[in-house]
Enzyme design. Structure first.
Site, short mmCIF file in Angstrom:
data_model
loop_
_atom_site.label_atom_id
_atom_site.label_comp_id
_atom_site.label_asym_id
_atom_site.label_seq_id
_atom_site.Cartn_x
_atom_site.Cartn_y
_atom_site.Cartn_z
N GLU A 140 0.86 -1.20 0.00
CA GLU A 140 0.00 0.00 0.00
C GLU A 140 0.89 1.25 0.00
OE1 GLU A 140 -2.86 -0.20 3.17
OE2 GLU A 140 -3.72 -2.06 2.36
N GLY A 144 4.88 -0.68 2.73
CA GLY A 144 5.61 -1.48 1.75
C GLY A 144 6.35 -2.62 2.43
N TRP A 169 1.93 -0.09 -6.63
CA TRP A 169 3.05 -0.84 -7.20
C TRP A 169 2.66 -2.26 -7.54
CZ3 TRP A 169 6.60 2.07 -8.94
CH2 TRP A 169 7.09 3.15 -8.22
N CYS A 246 3.05 -16.95 0.18
CA CYS A 246 3.06 -16.82 -1.29
C CYS A 246 4.37 -16.19 -1.73
CB CYS A 246 1.90 -15.94 -1.77
SG CYS A 246 0.29 -16.46 -1.17
N ALA A 250 7.34 -16.95 -4.74
CA ALA A 250 7.78 -15.99 -5.77
C ALA A 250 9.25 -15.62 -5.60
CB ALA A 250 6.91 -14.74 -5.70
N GLU A 371 9.32 -7.90 -3.78
CA GLU A 371 9.38 -9.21 -3.10
C GLU A 371 10.27 -9.14 -1.87
OE1 GLU A 371 7.65 -11.78 -3.80
OE2 GLU A 371 7.09 -11.65 -5.89
N THR A 373 12.80 -5.94 0.06
CA THR A 373 14.00 -5.23 -0.38
C THR A 373 15.26 -6.00 0.05
OG1 THR A 373 14.26 -3.95 1.64
CG2 THR A 373 12.81 -3.00 -0.05
#
Ligand code: TGC
Ligand code: FAD
Length: 392
Positions: A140, A144, A169, A246, A250, A371, A373
């Site tokens: 949001e 982040g 984003w 999740c 990724a 994903e 930093t």
């Protein structure tokens, strides 16, 4: 770059650790990327446009949900095959790999893991075939690295939920058909909701002026009193752990994808250094250039071994979040360093779109940030080895 001369490099014979199926998947994806992605990608990146015509081909090579069982439309492959696919696709462009990561790990994975049987049957085959494209809304404007603070929320209205808030984003947002949206209920508990394009009050404005991931479509997800049917809530898991699990999938794919970028930059620089003559010699004959190339292949080889070992652990369901963080962080930073060195080897030519290096380098500035930093992944390792989280 219409003529793709890429040849892969396997200094430690890592291929011997792969099965016939892995090599088949890897080679099929590599050929597809050479045929479909490299001839057009520079032009799309320059125009800042996602090559939407690739959607179907990506589905045909099984790049959407390769690890999802075949009964739900996936390819039923293991995690090393998934990694190798991400490596080859990202060798083409990080933005195209992004689309596959989001679809596979951030949309199909949560529906498969936490969705009802009805949700799985309704969405997974259509996502696998590319008929539907998904997005994943966690970040949001004010949350982040700290997604647990999110303010997007929904209220139980009896026969439906009312969703309000916004996400920023978001990869694929402007072109998505559905979005997995993480939002808080009235008790402040995080849940996943499946929001469909066309629901009243749901809009997806595009984020413009990116210097990075230009061939990927990025945008916002805005919810203004969106009525979400109750059957669209993912029933299997709530809490921040649901979206974070999740991310494990990724981030794992990115650890492999970054190797693809590094291989492409190294391969381009090696070929160039052997052909470019200065002071009557190929520049590859100078020690300074050999140092750069030798260090590149050393770091790539280490990253290949890290990814392969992580893949075997993931296949056995033993890869921890912290191990995945270490590989994502290491391999993306490695790729960025390789890209910067490769660009220097090409001298002035390195800044042009005649070669893929500058595009890869700019893409990696997003990959090192999304994903989780680079800093956050270091802190995840720090928390794991000391037992003391230093996030807050
Ligand atoms: P923390 O207190 O550590 O954890 C909260 C709860 O979650 C559980 N948990 C996990 N569960 C499953 N899998 C994981 N990997 C998990 N990690 C944590 C944890 O056990 C706890 O459960 P419970 O039951 O005790 O509540 O959470 P925190 O708020 O302190 O945050 C930790 C931190 C900073 C590591 C986490 O927030 C984080 O990873 N932040 C980075 C955010 C991020 O990565 N965002 C990515 C957005 S998506 C994206 O970028 C897509 S780009 C796609 C593309 O185009 O390729
Ligand atoms: P911030 O969290 O504001 O961080 C700013 C700086 O502060 C960073 O350097 C960070 O490391 C540092 N920092 C923050 N907290 C700490 C701390 N505790 N200790 C030390 N340093 C700290 N999100 C999605 O949900 N879905 C998507 O599909 C998606 N796609 C994206 C696509 C692109 C192109 C980009 C750029 C981002 C995307 N993201 C997506 C968002 C991405 O995950 C966030 O940008 C990322 O998690 C960082 O959040 P932030 O940008 O708000 O930075």
């Amino acid at each position: 770059m219409s003529n793709d001369l890429f040849q892969s490099h396997d200094y430690y014979l890592v291929d011997e650790l792969l099965s016939e199926e892995h090599i088949l998947v890897r080679n099929t994806t590599r050929e597809w990327v050479k045929r479909e992605v490299t001839p057009i990608i520079e032009e799309y990146a320059q125009r800042a446009e996602f090559p939407a015509h690739l959607r179907k081909g990506l589905a045909e090579i099984g790049a959407y949900g390769p690890f999802i069982p075949q009964e739900y439309g996936g390819a039923g492959l293991d995690y090393i095959s998934y990694g190798l696919m991400m490596q080859e696709i990202e060798r083409g462009d990080s933005g195209i790999r992004s689309t596959c990561s989001v679809q596979s790990s951030l949309v199909m994975f949560p529906i498969y893991k936490y969705g009802s049987e009805e949700q799985k049957r309704k969405y997974l085959p259509r996502l696998a075939s590319g008929e539907l494209l998904g997005a994943f809304g966690l970040t949001e404007p004010n949350y982040g690295s700290n997604p647990g603070g999110m303010v997007t929320h929904f209220k139980d209205m009896g026969d439906h939920y009312l969703l309000n808030g916004s996400k920023m984003w978001i990869s694929n947002a402007p072109i998505c058909d559905i979005a997995i949206v993480w939002a808080k209920n009235e008790e402040g508990r995080i849940h996943g909701l499946i929001v469909e394009r066309g629901m009243e009050g749901f809009s997806t404005p595009e984020t413009k002026n990116k210097w990075s991931l230009r061939a990927s479509s990025t945008g916002e997800l805005v919810f203004d009193n969106v009525r979400v049917p109750k059957e669209n809530l993912l029933p299997g898991r709530s809490g921040l752990g649901a979206p974070l699990s999740c991310l494990d999938s990724a981030r794992y794919g990115i650890a492999w994808g970054a190797i693809g970028v590094a291989l492409d930059c190294y391969d381009t620089a090696l070929r160039y250094a052997k052909q470019r003559i200065q002071f009557d010699k190929p520049i590859a004959a100078f020690q300074l250039q050999q140092k750069k190339l030798a260090e590149m292949i050393t770091e790539i080889t280490k990253a290949q071994l890290l990814a392969w070992r992580l893949g075997t652990l993931r296949n056995e369901d033993r890869a921890t979040t912290a191990q995945i963080s270490m590989a994502k962080r290491n391999n993306v930073e490695m790729a960025l360093r390789v890209a910067r060195e490769a660009r220097q080897i090409l001298g002035g030519m390195g800044i042009t779109g005649d070669y893929p290096i500058m595009r890869h380098m700019m893409n990696l500035e997003s990959v090192i940030t999304y994903e989780g930093t680079h800093d956050i992944h270091l802190l995840i390792t720090g928390a794991d080895i000391t037992g003391i989280p230093a996030f807050k």
